[in-house]
Design an enzyme around this catalytic site. Structure first.
Site, short mmCIF file in Angstrom:
data_model
loop_
_atom_site.label_atom_id
_atom_site.label_comp_id
_atom_site.label_asym_id
_atom_site.label_seq_id
_atom_site.Cartn_x
_atom_site.Cartn_y
_atom_site.Cartn_z
N SER A 195 0.94 -1.15 -0.01
CA SER A 195 -0.58 -0.29 -0.10
C SER A 195 0.98 1.65 0.17
O SER A 195 1.46 1.62 -0.75
CB SER A 195 -0.94 -0.38 1.31
N ASP A 229 -9.64 -3.85 -5.67
CA ASP A 229 -9.12 -2.27 -4.92
C ASP A 229 -8.87 -1.37 -5.94
O ASP A 229 -9.06 -1.34 -6.86
CB ASP A 229 -7.53 -3.06 -4.70
N HIS A 270 -7.84 -5.01 -0.76
CA HIS A 270 -6.67 -4.55 -0.34
C HIS A 270 -6.62 -5.02 0.78
O HIS A 270 -7.06 -4.93 1.76
CB HIS A 270 -7.29 -2.67 -0.11
#
Ligand SMILES: *[C@@H]1O[C@H](CO)[C@@H](O)[C@H](O)[C@H]1NC(C)=O
Ligand SMILES: *[C@@H]1O[C@H](CO)[C@@H](O)[C@H](O)[C@H]1NC(C)=O
Length: 320
Positions: free
Chosen positions: A164, A265, A295
């Site tokens: 991320s 995501d 995610h």
């Protein structure tokens, strides 16, 4: 919005995490750290072996609280030199740390299953420290390792990994490191896991998955405001790497990369553009795309993609 067949425990955790995130992101752009700490369970380093791995915290620069957690799997004790993973954790640039249970568990798993030694970096967080503080911290940790090679590590096989926001940092640290001459350290590859990139344009995945768990568009917009230099928009090159304000990277020294994405995501389309940008600039990229992954899927060993993910990492770090 949710992937099919998601175990209820994962769903519950992610929902609770989102709740605490929203409650700690203030309107004035600051983070209520006392509130986020209520869900950010911390783990101390330990020289007792847990799941075959010992950990210790090593200080790089006390003046800015720059340190890393070092994960050493038992395989290294026999004298075998293992590849090194320099790891940047996720958390929107604004929260969490290497001692967060989520990342302590995850790095321990990586250390044991790959195996590899892991250097999990406590980079400075926004908004107290905006871009490029975290990128500078990452490069300084690489320089520190180069000057102080760890006994059990093969620094010629160094991989820069992040999830991320950490995936974003992994890219920028690698790009900056390409301009530095190391003595011992060689970056063999970079692995952005569902990296957090963005831009002013609204992509299709952002529109279709706007309210997705963890990385809703509202939250990602908030984090860009907290992270990017004051007065910049999301086309700043830190966010939009191959966007209108970015400089030419074709001449940049950049190793092969392995990029992970997931169909649930909202950031996926930005990740697709990122991979295309790398390819257009002549860089070698392998893309792994799991259609049912949300995610942060990698953090949950109970998800099937998490097991597949580990095998992809192994193949990349130990090419046959
Ligand atoms: C931001 O808002 C919070 C909560 O309303 C407040 O406690 C804090 O002092 C504010 N910070 C700044 C820098 O304005
Ligand atoms: C790195 O090494 C190359 C080749 O020796 C040299 O041309 C370059 O100036 C060096 N860069 C730095 C930042 O020292």
């Amino acid at each position: 919005m949710w992937p099919p067949n998601l175990p209820w425990k994962v769903r519950l955790f992610v929902t609770a995490f989102g709740f605490f995130t929203d409650a700690s992101f203030q309107r004035n752009g600051t983070v209520n750290r006392r509130f986020i700490n209520l869900i950010d369970f911390k783990v101390s380093p330990s020289d007792k072996r847990v799941n075959g791995v010992t950990t210790s915290d090593i200080t790089v620069d006390p003046s800015r609280n720059l340190w890393f957690r070092y994960f050493l799997p038992s395989d290294a004790e026999a004298g075998e030199k293992l590849p090194v993973i320099v790891y940047f954790h996720g958390g929107g640039f604004v929260m969490l740390s290497p001692s967060s249970q989520l990342f302590d568990d995850f790095c321990r798993r990586l250390a044991k299953e790959l195996p590899a030694v892991i250097v999990s970096v406590n980079y400075r967080l926004a908004p107290e420290h905006r871009c490029p503080a975290s990128y500078e911290d990452g490069v300084d940790v690489l320089k520190f390792l180069d000057e102080n090679p760890p006994a059990n590590a093969d620094l010629t096989r160094c991989y820069i990994v992040g999830d991320s926001a950490g995936g974003n940092i992994a890219h920028h640290v690698t790009a900056r490191a390409g301009e530095h001459n190391f003595t011992n350290l060689n970056i063999a590859g970079v692995i952005p896991i569902q990296p957090y990139f963005g831009g002013e344009e609204r992509t299709e995945s952002e529109s279709q998955l706007a309210g997705a768990p963890l990385v809703s568009v509202e939250r990602t917009d908030w984090c860009w405001k907290a992270f990017l230099p004051e007065g910049s928009d999301r086309d700043h090159p830190a966010a939009n790497v191959f966007g209108p304000k970015s400089s030419d990277v074709s001449g940049l020294k950049f190793p092969k990369s392995l990029v992970f994405m997931g169909g649930f995501d909202p950031l996926r389309d930005w990740q697709v553009s990122y991979c295309e940008g790398l390819k257009d600039n002549g860089k070698e990229v392998k893309v792994v795309d799991y259609p049912n992954a949300m995610h942060s899927f990698y953090a949950f060993p109970e998800l099937p993609e998490s097991t597949l993910f580990m095998r992809e990492l192994q193949d990349f770090i130990y090419p046959q």
